[in-house]
Design a protein around this motif. Structure first.
Motif, PDB file in Angstrom:
ATOM      1  N   GLU A 334       0.914  -1.184  -0.038  1.00 49.07           N
ATOM      2  CA  GLU A 334       0.060  -0.098   0.065  1.00 49.07           C
ATOM      3  C   GLU A 334       1.039   1.094  -0.048  1.00 49.07           C
ATOM      4  OE1 GLU A 334      -2.574  -0.249   3.251  1.00 49.07           O
ATOM      5  OE2 GLU A 334      -3.622  -1.999   2.454  1.00 49.07           O
ATOM      6  N   ALA A 335       0.092   2.314  -0.217  1.00 53.53           N
ATOM      7  CA  ALA A 335       0.919   3.522  -0.379  1.00 53.53           C
ATOM      8  C   ALA A 335       1.323   4.070   1.091  1.00 53.53           C
ATOM      9  CB  ALA A 335      -0.063   4.781  -0.799  1.00 53.53           C
ATOM     10  N   PRO A 336       2.966   4.333   1.301  1.00 56.79           N
ATOM     11  CA  PRO A 336       3.238   5.019   2.488  1.00 56.79           C
ATOM     12  C   PRO A 336       2.444   6.129   2.903  1.00 56.79           C
ATOM     13  CG  PRO A 336       5.041   4.548   0.893  1.00 56.79           C
ATOM     14  CD  PRO A 336       3.892   4.707   0.102  1.00 56.79           C
ATOM     15  N   GLN A 337       2.430   5.820   4.403  1.00 55.09           N
ATOM     16  CA  GLN A 337       1.474   7.007   4.878  1.00 55.09           C
ATOM     17  C   GLN A 337       2.498   8.028   4.938  1.00 55.09           C
ATOM     18  OE1 GLN A 337       0.114   6.398   8.889  1.00 55.09           O
ATOM     19  NE2 GLN A 337      -2.141   6.769   8.385  1.00 55.09           N
ATOM     20  N   PRO A 338       1.800   9.334   4.642  1.00 54.58           N
ATOM     21  CA  PRO A 338       2.741  10.548   4.964  1.00 54.58           C
ATOM     22  C   PRO A 338       3.105  10.860   6.350  1.00 54.58           C
ATOM     23  CG  PRO A 338       0.810  11.090   3.451  1.00 54.58           C
ATOM     24  CD  PRO A 338       0.556   9.666   4.002  1.00 54.58           C
ATOM     25  N   LEU A 339       4.245  11.634   6.576  1.00 52.11           N
ATOM     26  CA  LEU A 339       4.577  12.323   7.811  1.00 52.11           C
ATOM     27  C   LEU A 339       3.369  12.950   8.248  1.00 52.11           C
ATOM     28  CD1 LEU A 339       6.851  12.599  10.007  1.00 52.11           C
ATOM     29  CD2 LEU A 339       7.385  14.566   8.598  1.00 52.11           C
ATOM     30  N   LYS A 340       2.829  13.710   7.578  1.00 52.01           N
ATOM     31  CA  LYS A 340       1.652  14.532   7.978  1.00 52.01           C
ATOM     32  C   LYS A 340       0.440  13.900   8.795  1.00 52.01           C
ATOM     33  CE  LYS A 340      -0.766  18.588   7.993  1.00 52.01           C
ATOM     34  NZ  LYS A 340      -0.428  19.460   9.081  1.00 52.01           N
ATOM     35  N   ALA A 341       0.463  12.541   8.358  1.00 43.58           N
ATOM     36  CA  ALA A 341      -0.607  11.666   9.065  1.00 43.58           C
ATOM     37  C   ALA A 341      -0.298  11.360  10.416  1.00 43.58           C
ATOM     38  CB  ALA A 341      -0.577  10.409   8.270  1.00 43.58           C
ATOM     39  N   LEU A 342       0.795  11.428  11.096  1.00 42.73           N
ATOM     40  CA  LEU A 342       1.207  11.430  12.282  1.00 42.73           C
ATOM     41  C   LEU A 342       1.132  12.560  13.106  1.00 42.73           C
ATOM     42  CD1 LEU A 342       4.440   8.884  11.682  1.00 42.73           C
ATOM     43  CD2 LEU A 342       1.891   8.158  12.335  1.00 42.73           C
ATOM     44  N   THR A 344      -0.211  15.651  14.952  1.00 45.08           N
ATOM     45  CA  THR A 344      -1.465  15.934  15.696  1.00 45.08           C
ATOM     46  C   THR A 344      -1.571  17.582  16.274  1.00 45.08           C
ATOM     47  OG1 THR A 344      -0.528  15.414  17.662  1.00 45.08           O
ATOM     48  CG2 THR A 344      -1.981  13.651  16.314  1.00 45.08           C
ATOM     49  N   ARG A 345      -0.367  18.241  15.887  1.00 44.59           N
ATOM     50  CA  ARG A 345      -0.321  19.606  16.510  1.00 44.59           C
ATOM     51  C   ARG A 345      -0.297  20.784  15.343  1.00 44.59           C
ATOM     52  NH1 ARG A 345       1.722  20.244  21.719  1.00 44.59           N
ATOM     53  NH2 ARG A 345       2.962  21.667  21.199  1.00 44.59           N
ATOM     54  N   GLY A 346      -0.069  20.224  14.140  1.00 44.99           N
ATOM     55  CA  GLY A 346       0.060  21.168  13.093  1.00 44.99           C
ATOM     56  C   GLY A 346       1.497  21.649  12.578  1.00 44.99           C
ATOM     57  N   ASP A 347       2.448  20.786  12.970  1.00 44.16           N
ATOM     58  CA  ASP A 347       3.869  21.059  12.965  1.00 44.16           C
ATOM     59  C   ASP A 347       4.177  20.862  11.570  1.00 44.16           C
ATOM     60  OD1 ASP A 347       4.302  21.784  15.641  1.00 44.16           O
ATOM     61  OD2 ASP A 347       4.474  19.878  16.450  1.00 44.16           O
ATOM     62  N   VAL A 348       3.618  20.139  10.730  1.00 45.34           N
ATOM     63  CA  VAL A 348       4.103  19.470   9.696  1.00 45.34           C
ATOM     64  C   VAL A 348       3.178  20.396   8.283  1.00 45.34           C
ATOM     65  CG1 VAL A 348       4.330  17.592   7.721  1.00 45.34           C
ATOM     66  CG2 VAL A 348       4.751  17.332  10.302  1.00 45.34           C
ATOM     67  N   LEU A 349       3.896  20.908   7.512  1.00 43.94           N
ATOM     68  CA  LEU A 349       3.450  21.556   6.251  1.00 43.94           C
ATOM     69  C   LEU A 349       3.714  20.429   5.255  1.00 43.94           C
ATOM     70  CD1 LEU A 349       5.115  24.975   6.682  1.00 43.94           C
ATOM     71  CD2 LEU A 349       2.941  24.264   7.843  1.00 43.94           C
ATOM     72  N   TYR A 350       2.653  20.027   4.473  1.00 43.48           N
ATOM     73  CA  TYR A 350       2.676  19.075   3.642  1.00 43.48           C
ATOM     74  C   TYR A 350       2.468  19.583   2.196  1.00 43.48           C
ATOM     75  CZ  TYR A 350       1.455  14.704   1.142  1.00 43.48           C
ATOM     76  OH  TYR A 350       1.608  14.000   0.186  1.00 43.48           O
ATOM     77  N   LEU A 351       3.686  19.077   1.271  1.00 41.90           N
ATOM     78  CA  LEU A 351       3.562  19.701  -0.107  1.00 41.90           C
ATOM     79  C   LEU A 351       3.725  18.529  -0.868  1.00 41.90           C
ATOM     80  CD1 LEU A 351       4.099  22.180  -1.705  1.00 41.90           C
ATOM     81  CD2 LEU A 351       6.663  21.746  -1.555  1.00 41.90           C
ATOM     82  N   SER A 352       2.788  18.692  -2.078  1.00 41.18           N
ATOM     83  CA  SER A 352       2.804  17.477  -3.047  1.00 41.18           C
ATOM     84  C   SER A 352       2.263  18.009  -4.528  1.00 41.18           C
ATOM     85  CB  SER A 352       1.866  16.573  -2.683  1.00 41.18           C
ATOM     86  OG  SER A 352       1.992  15.141  -3.654  1.00 41.18           O
ATOM     87  N   THR A 353       2.410  17.045  -5.334  1.00 44.55           N
ATOM     88  CA  THR A 353       1.962  17.738  -6.862  1.00 44.55           C
ATOM     89  C   THR A 353       1.454  16.815  -7.819  1.00 44.55           C
ATOM     90  OG1 THR A 353       3.436  18.418  -8.628  1.00 44.55           O
ATOM     91  CG2 THR A 353       4.550  17.015  -7.433  1.00 44.55           C
ATOM     92  N   TYR A 354       0.946  17.241  -8.885  1.00 45.79           N
ATOM     93  CA  TYR A 354       0.158  16.352  -9.843  1.00 45.79           C
ATOM     94  C   TYR A 354       1.319  16.139 -10.939  1.00 45.79           C
ATOM     95  CZ  TYR A 354      -4.060  15.758  -7.111  1.00 45.79           C
ATOM     96  OH  TYR A 354      -4.993  15.658  -6.241  1.00 45.79           O
ATOM     97  N   SER A 355       2.383  16.922 -10.887  1.00 49.30           N
ATOM     98  CA  SER A 355       3.275  16.854 -11.987  1.00 49.30           C
ATOM     99  C   SER A 355       3.836  15.573 -12.292  1.00 49.30           C
ATOM    100  CB  SER A 355       4.500  17.865 -11.645  1.00 49.30           C
ATOM    101  OG  SER A 355       4.021  19.187 -11.817  1.00 49.30           O
ATOM    102  N   LYS A 356       4.198  14.699 -11.230  1.00 49.33           N
ATOM    103  CA  LYS A 356       4.919  13.423 -11.458  1.00 49.33           C
ATOM    104  C   LYS A 356       3.639  12.431 -11.592  1.00 49.33           C
ATOM    105  CE  LYS A 356       8.529  15.256  -9.940  1.00 49.33           C
ATOM    106  NZ  LYS A 356       9.574  15.890 -10.889  1.00 49.33           N
ATOM    107  N   LEU A 357       2.455  12.596 -11.282  1.00 51.84           N
ATOM    108  CA  LEU A 357       1.322  11.570 -11.118  1.00 51.84           C
ATOM    109  C   LEU A 357       0.540  11.807 -12.398  1.00 51.84           C
ATOM    110  CD1 LEU A 357      -0.059  12.083  -7.411  1.00 51.84           C
ATOM    111  CD2 LEU A 357       1.683  10.740  -8.189  1.00 51.84           C
ATOM    112  N   LEU A 358       0.295  12.951 -13.041  1.00 51.45           N
ATOM    113  CA  LEU A 358      -0.326  13.144 -14.294  1.00 51.45           C
ATOM    114  C   LEU A 358       0.429  14.037 -15.202  1.00 51.45           C
ATOM    115  CD1 LEU A 358      -3.716  14.634 -12.525  1.00 51.45           C
ATOM    116  CD2 LEU A 358      -3.319  12.427 -13.888  1.00 51.45           C
TER     117      LEU A 358
END
Length: 533
Positions: A334-342, A344-358
């Motif tokens: 299965e897809a690895p879970q993002p760090l952001k999923a762990l 609980t306090r809003g310390d992680v700013l999550y960045l991703s893109t559709y450039s690689k997927l699409l």
């Protein structure tokens, strides 16, 4: 048959100066100065003195060695010295060109800038250094796609056959006329709400509890790095990154005036023992990490280190920017879970893109962060980019709503896994013993340590004569490391090209190895022994 670029000038107007270059080099074979050193010093003086203008194409190592009646390795060592000073640069398809620094230009009696507006040359040498010696590397990698004679294993971009042209044509045919306002008009700075809702819903499926208010749509991941950097950093502030790491992040942080601190990685990701020592004695403002299929190494940060990283971020009050362009391109389970999923306090700013997927041409990426930060970043974004392309946003939104992304990704994962395996098998078949390769479980890249003390820049120049390109390891480092590493992308080329490209690199490697002899040492060859990383 491999292409020999020095034999053709069809694609470049630059002159070939074999005769004049050899004529300006007078070798003294009895004065005790190594021959490679004499060649280096004469060419260096000619470049700094203006005898060899910027853009001059130098003769190939083989051609100059023949003219001077020396071993080819002698010329190679002279060229290596010039390249290390930034005075020459190898370009796939164009050969070795003179590349003078701004300091060198100031030494001219009659600078070439004299007929140009002075404001065009206001970039100081310090500013150029801040951007890095490889500031143009990303644009050069992209331009390789236009050179049909070159096999590019450099670009981190989807294969042409996987760009979803038919899928997009179907959406445009069915709904563009009725959705023309959303698709072709202006849209909110934060992004189309339908797209933000679709992104949030998909993130929740990966264990990240966000809603559309937490999503900011971007014109590519690099824009996100720049926005976060402009918001959090002031000139002189410190940023922690992995070593090696994504070249675009290094360039962006340095362009903002930040001091970049590197933390090495191993096969479990960032070395958190070293990170903790940095956090304890310094005050960085941001931690930048690619914990899933890291670029360039392909490493996945272990679950234990992910939890520990969040603990350190909370303890020292340092936000984390998680860059995750490849998380959905996995080959097993299965897809690895993002760090952001762990988080609980809003310390992680999550960045991703559709450039690689699409498709990179859609120019759609996103940032997931606490709502107050999204509101503030939106204000910053509208100053430079009023809104991300509406057509690209509408198309991605339709793909998500129509449940088209998962079938597309299933096909993508299958093909990239096959291409990864083809590349790895070809390396085993064609490359010399001693090569070390990190085999990733997803993403686009193989990270390779060259055999023995072979240098990547030497190999790149040799491979250019075979018509194949890859990316050096050095630009992914901030400390001058990576000289014996290269990154190969298995995504952009088909299986036949991958095998042929790897074979050509193997030929170049064996030529380099075959040139090392006792005579080389007599002519001043110096091989620097680098420690294993």
């Amino acid at each position: 048959m491999a292409h020999k670029f020095e034999q053709s000038q069809e694609h470049s107007p630059l002159p070939l100066f074999t005769a004049s270059v050899s004529a300006m080099i007078q070798l003294e074979r009895s004065n005790g100065v190594p021959l490679y050193r004499q060649i280096y010093e004469r060419l260096r003086n000619a470049i700094l003195g203006g005898e060899l203008p910027e853009g001059t194409r130098l003769p190939t190592e083989r051609a100059l060695a023949r003219e001077l009646h020396v071993n080819r390795t002698t010329v190679m060592n002279a060229y290596n010295e010039l390249a290390s000073e930034g005075l020459i640069e190898g370009h796939v398809g164009r050969g070795t060109l003179v590349k003078r620094t701004y300091l060198a230009r100031e030494l001219d009696d009659e600078p070439f800038e004299q007929h140009m507006p002075s404001w065009l040359f206001s970039l100081s040498a310090e500013e150029e250094l801040a951007l890095g010696h490889d500031a143009r590397l990303m644009s050069e990698i992209t331009s390789l796609g236009d050179q049909q004679e070159v096999i590019s294993l450099a670009a981190a971009t989807p294969a042409e056959g996987l760009l979803p042209a038919e899928l997009l044509r179907e959406i445009v045919r069915d709904d563009l006329l009725t959705a023309r306002q959303n698709a072709l008009g202006y849209c909110p700075v934060e992004g189309l709400q339908s797209l933000r809702r679709g992104i949030a819903e998909r993130m929740r499926k990966h264990g990240v509890p966000v809603d559309f208010q937490h999503i900011l749509v971007l014109s590519g991941s690099t824009q996100g790095i720049g926005l976060v950097g402009r918001f959090l950093l002031h000139p002189g502030d410190e940023v922690v990154v992995e070593v090696p790491t994504y070249l675009g992040a290094i360039q962006t942080f340095r362009a903002l005036g930040a001091r970049v601190i590197g933390v090495p990685i191993d096969n479990e990701g960032m070395r958190l023992d070293l990170l903790e020592a940095i956090l304890a004695r310094r005050s960085p403002r941001l931690i930048y990490t690619l914990p899933t299929f890291q670029n360039p190494t392909g490493v996945i940060m272990s679950p234990a280190r992910r939890r520990r990283l969040l603990t350190l971020a909370r303890r020292y009050q340092v936000p984390i920017l998680e860059d995750d362009p490849y998380g959905e391109i996995y080959f097993e389970g299965e897809a690895p879970q993002p760090l952001k999923a762990l988080d609980t306090r809003g310390d992680v700013l999550y960045l991703s893109t559709y450039s690689k997927l699409l498709a990179p041409g859609l120019r759609v990426a996103w940032l997931a962060a606490p709502e107050p930060l999204i509101e503030r970043l939106s204000l910053h974004k509208q100053i430079f980019d009023l809104n991300t392309t509406a057509l690209g946003q509408w198309l991605v939104s339709e793909i998500l709503q129509r449940q088209m992304l998962d079938p597309h990704l299933a096909r993508v994962r299958q093909q990239y896994q096959r291409q990864r395996d083809v590349m790895f098998q070809a390396i085993q078949e064609y490359w010399p013993a001693g090569t070390r390769v990190t085999l990733p479980r997803g993403g686009f890249h193989l990270w390779c340590r060259l055999p023995g003390d072979m240098r990547a820049r030497t190999l790149l120049r040799e491979a250019a004569q075979e018509g194949v390109a890859f990316v050096l390891g050095e630009p992914f480092h901030i400390d001058g490391g990576g000289r014996q590493y290269i990154r190969l992308s298995y995504a952009v080329s088909d299986e036949v090209q991958i095998r042929e490209g790897v074979r050509r690199i193997g030929l170049a490697m064996r030529r380099i190895q075959s040139r090392r002899s006792p005579r080389d040492e007599q002519e001043g060859l110096h091989i620097e022994r680098m420690p294993m990383v």
